[in-house]
Design an enzyme around this catalytic site. Sequence first.
Site, short mmCIF file in Angstrom:
data_model
loop_
_atom_site.label_atom_id
_atom_site.label_comp_id
_atom_site.label_asym_id
_atom_site.label_seq_id
_atom_site.Cartn_x
_atom_site.Cartn_y
_atom_site.Cartn_z
N HIS A 18 18.15 -18.78 -44.70
CA HIS A 18 17.15 -17.69 -44.79
C HIS A 18 16.00 -18.10 -45.71
CE1 HIS A 18 20.73 -14.77 -44.11
NE2 HIS A 18 20.02 -14.77 -43.02
N LYS A 42 27.46 -3.60 -39.03
CA LYS A 42 28.04 -4.86 -39.51
C LYS A 42 28.92 -4.68 -40.76
CE LYS A 42 24.97 -8.44 -37.73
NZ LYS A 42 24.10 -9.57 -38.11
N ARG A 91 18.65 -20.83 -34.57
CA ARG A 91 19.63 -21.90 -34.79
C ARG A 91 20.16 -22.36 -33.44
NH1 ARG A 91 22.97 -18.19 -38.80
NH2 ARG A 91 22.17 -16.79 -37.22
N SER A 129 25.58 -16.34 -42.62
CA SER A 129 26.14 -15.44 -43.64
C SER A 129 27.61 -15.14 -43.37
CB SER A 129 25.37 -14.12 -43.67
OG SER A 129 24.03 -14.34 -44.02
P1 ADP Z 1 20.44 -10.30 -38.28
O1 ADP Z 1 21.54 -9.32 -38.50
O2 ADP Z 1 19.11 -9.67 -38.00
O3 ADP Z 1 20.77 -11.42 -37.33
P2 ADP Z 1 20.65 -12.27 -40.38
O4 ADP Z 1 20.56 -12.04 -41.83
O5 ADP Z 1 21.96 -12.76 -39.84
O6 ADP Z 1 20.22 -10.91 -39.72
O7 ADP Z 1 19.52 -13.28 -39.92
C1 ADP Z 1 18.16 -12.99 -40.05
C2 ADP Z 1 17.35 -14.03 -39.30
O8 ADP Z 1 17.50 -15.30 -39.92
C3 ADP Z 1 17.75 -14.23 -37.85
O9 ADP Z 1 16.58 -14.50 -37.10
C4 ADP Z 1 18.63 -15.44 -37.89
O10 ADP Z 1 18.63 -16.12 -36.65
C5 ADP Z 1 17.93 -16.25 -38.97
N1 ADP Z 1 18.83 -17.21 -39.63
C6 ADP Z 1 19.95 -16.96 -40.31
N2 ADP Z 1 20.51 -18.09 -40.78
C7 ADP Z 1 19.68 -19.11 -40.38
C8 ADP Z 1 19.69 -20.55 -40.53
N3 ADP Z 1 20.68 -21.17 -41.18
N4 ADP Z 1 18.69 -21.24 -39.97
C9 ADP Z 1 17.70 -20.61 -39.29
N5 ADP Z 1 17.63 -19.28 -39.12
C10 ADP Z 1 18.60 -18.54 -39.65
#
Ligand code: ADP
Length: 165
Positions: A18, A42, A91, A129
């Site tokens: 992030h 979630k 990803r 996460s």
């Molecule tokens: P959501 O519940 O909206 O998916 P997340 O916190 O899981 O929220 O992710 C927020 C954004 O960050 C999403 O677009 C996700 O694809 C991106 N993201 C999360 N981890 C990574 C990573 N390691 N590399 C690139 N993008 C990431």
Amino acid sequence: MTRTAVYPGTFDPLTLGHLDIIRRGSRLADRLVIGVTTNPSKTPMFSTEERIAMVRQETADIGNIEVVGFDSLLMDFAESQGASMILRGLRAVADFEYEYQMAGMNQQLNDRIETVFLMADVCLQPIASRLVKEIARYGGDIHKFVTPAVAGQVAERIGQKGQRG
Ligand code: ADP
């Protein structure tokens, strides 16, 4: 004209993946609003307030960032912030289907706001996460995936749960 971007997510917890997207995004936009979703579906480990504080603390050194909680339709939130872009991290193949669908539907809802996909540093791409929490619950070391402060907060939260039984 100020170019505002919104980067929405659950950030439960905030990872180095992030943070990498946030740093890249902060260079693309004049103002980057990080939208922390309530996302009750979630059942997050951290409350919305805790996640907002966590993101604020870890992005304090970047100048053009604001961290805001939101509980509404993403496009309405982006519009209320005066954003012209929504940033999402992509990803490999895992995110594609969901992100493709969401961007497509959001485009139908509001064609004035563009979804922009960014790729994190290759080394940080596998970080999720959900897996960080799973590794921590089994006593694994998460320091390669999150900042030291976030690792401490995750360890503390898991410890509290353990004590409650
Ligand atoms: P959501 O519940 O909206 O998916 P997340 O916190 O899981 O929220 O992710 C927020 C954004 O960050 C999403 O677009 C996700 O694809 C991106 N993201 C999360 N981890 C990574 C990573 N390691 N590399 C690139 N993008 C990431």
